[in-house]
Scaffold this active site. Structure first.
Site, short mmCIF file in Angstrom:
data_model
loop_
_atom_site.label_atom_id
_atom_site.label_comp_id
_atom_site.label_asym_id
_atom_site.label_seq_id
_atom_site.Cartn_x
_atom_site.Cartn_y
_atom_site.Cartn_z
N ASP A 66 73.49 19.14 5.63
CA ASP A 66 72.60 17.98 5.53
C ASP A 66 71.14 18.39 5.60
OD1 ASP A 66 74.87 16.44 5.57
OD2 ASP A 66 74.24 15.19 7.26
N HIS A 117 71.35 12.47 1.00
CA HIS A 117 71.23 12.10 2.41
C HIS A 117 70.08 11.11 2.59
CE1 HIS A 117 72.13 12.48 6.59
NE2 HIS A 117 71.09 13.21 6.93
N HIS A 121 65.40 9.79 5.29
CA HIS A 121 66.17 9.70 6.53
C HIS A 121 65.95 8.40 7.29
CE1 HIS A 121 68.36 11.41 10.04
NE2 HIS A 121 68.88 12.20 9.13
N HIS A 211 73.42 21.88 9.38
CA HIS A 211 72.09 21.62 8.83
C HIS A 211 71.42 22.96 8.55
CE1 HIS A 211 73.04 18.12 11.36
NE2 HIS A 211 72.25 17.40 10.58
#
Length: 255
Positions: A66, A117, A121, A211
């Site tokens: 991610d 994603h 965010h 990540h």
């Protein structure tokens, strides 16, 4: 304050993890579909469509990353290429796709699944519908321009989603993908600990969340891959994990 993954603070991410522990068992009350259910629902006898791996027979697991691309992504891509492991990348738009377009192209060219994603965010359950659509559409537009293929998968920030997000995701042609394994790599730069956490949680049909924006993560990946291969796992992308079924827009997938 605008929240990009490159500015995500450990405290905020720890809070997200705390919610996640609840989210996947009730915080968001989300109905999810398991990969095995999707495979079983496909027509009997249908061949797996993605590559040579058939996860109805093989012991499959999916490696996902991610919040990239980042300056760490080239090293990660080198590792994945050397190990012959495909991954699924859930990319952020602002400061990531925009900053590293060549890495997005490389991910697609080397056989990885490129997904979204969101743009920057935002927590999708906290913003108006128009902003949700923008968060979903902008990265998809950018990825399609760079790779020639529009994403069909997205991962909601912090795993936070609800029926309204499902509805808008369906309108945008997107399925949501959660996870079953988290190393909480936003809380530590200890690569050995990241590896240990992944190995302790991994099981068949698992979806591993990492990540590549954090410094301890990429150095942990070779050991994770080697150890799971030694246990008989075959690494696949999320679409491969579902094949011969396929992700349906508006649905949420998690082992």
């Amino acid at each position: 304050m605008r929240e990009s993954a490159r500015r995500l603070r450990p405290a905020a991410l720890a809070s997200a993890a705390a919610c996640l522990a609840l989210t996947l068992s009730g915080c968001a009350q989300v109905d999810t579909t398991a990969p095995s259910t999707t495979r079983t629902a496909a027509a009997k006898g249908t061949p797996a469509k993605f590559g040579t791996v058939d996860c109805r027979e093989a012991k499959c697991i999916a490696l996902t990353f991610d919040a990239g691309p980042s300056e760490n992504s080239p090293r990660l891509l080198d590792v994945l290429k050397d190990k012959k492991v495909p991954a699924t990348f859930f990319l952020l738009g602002e400061n990531h796709i925009e900053k590293y377009p060549q890495l997005v192209k490389r991910m697609a060219a080397e056989g990885h699944e490129v997904a979204s994603h969101t743009w920057d965010h935002k927590i999708l359950t906290r913003i108006p519908d128009a902003r949700i659509r923008e968060e979903l559409k902008r990265p998809d537009d950018a990825i399609e321009r760079l790779t020639g293929r529009r994403p069909t998968l997205m991962r909601p920030p912090q795993g936070r989603t609800d029926s309204n997000v499902h509805k808008i995701a369906k309108e945008e042609g997107l399925a949501e993908v959660l996870w079953s394994v988290t190393a909480k790599d936003y809380t530590t730069n200890d690569s050995a600990l990241i590896k240990k956490r992944v190995l302790e949680q991994s099981s068949r049909d698992g979806i591993i969340l990492l990540h590549d924006i954090y410094p301890g993560t990429v150095p942990a990946v070779p050991g994770i891959i080697d150890a799971l291969k030694a246990r008989g796992y075959v690494f696949v992308t999320v679409p491969q994990l579902l094949a011969p079924g396929r992700a349906e827009p508006g649905k949420v997938y998690r082992p």
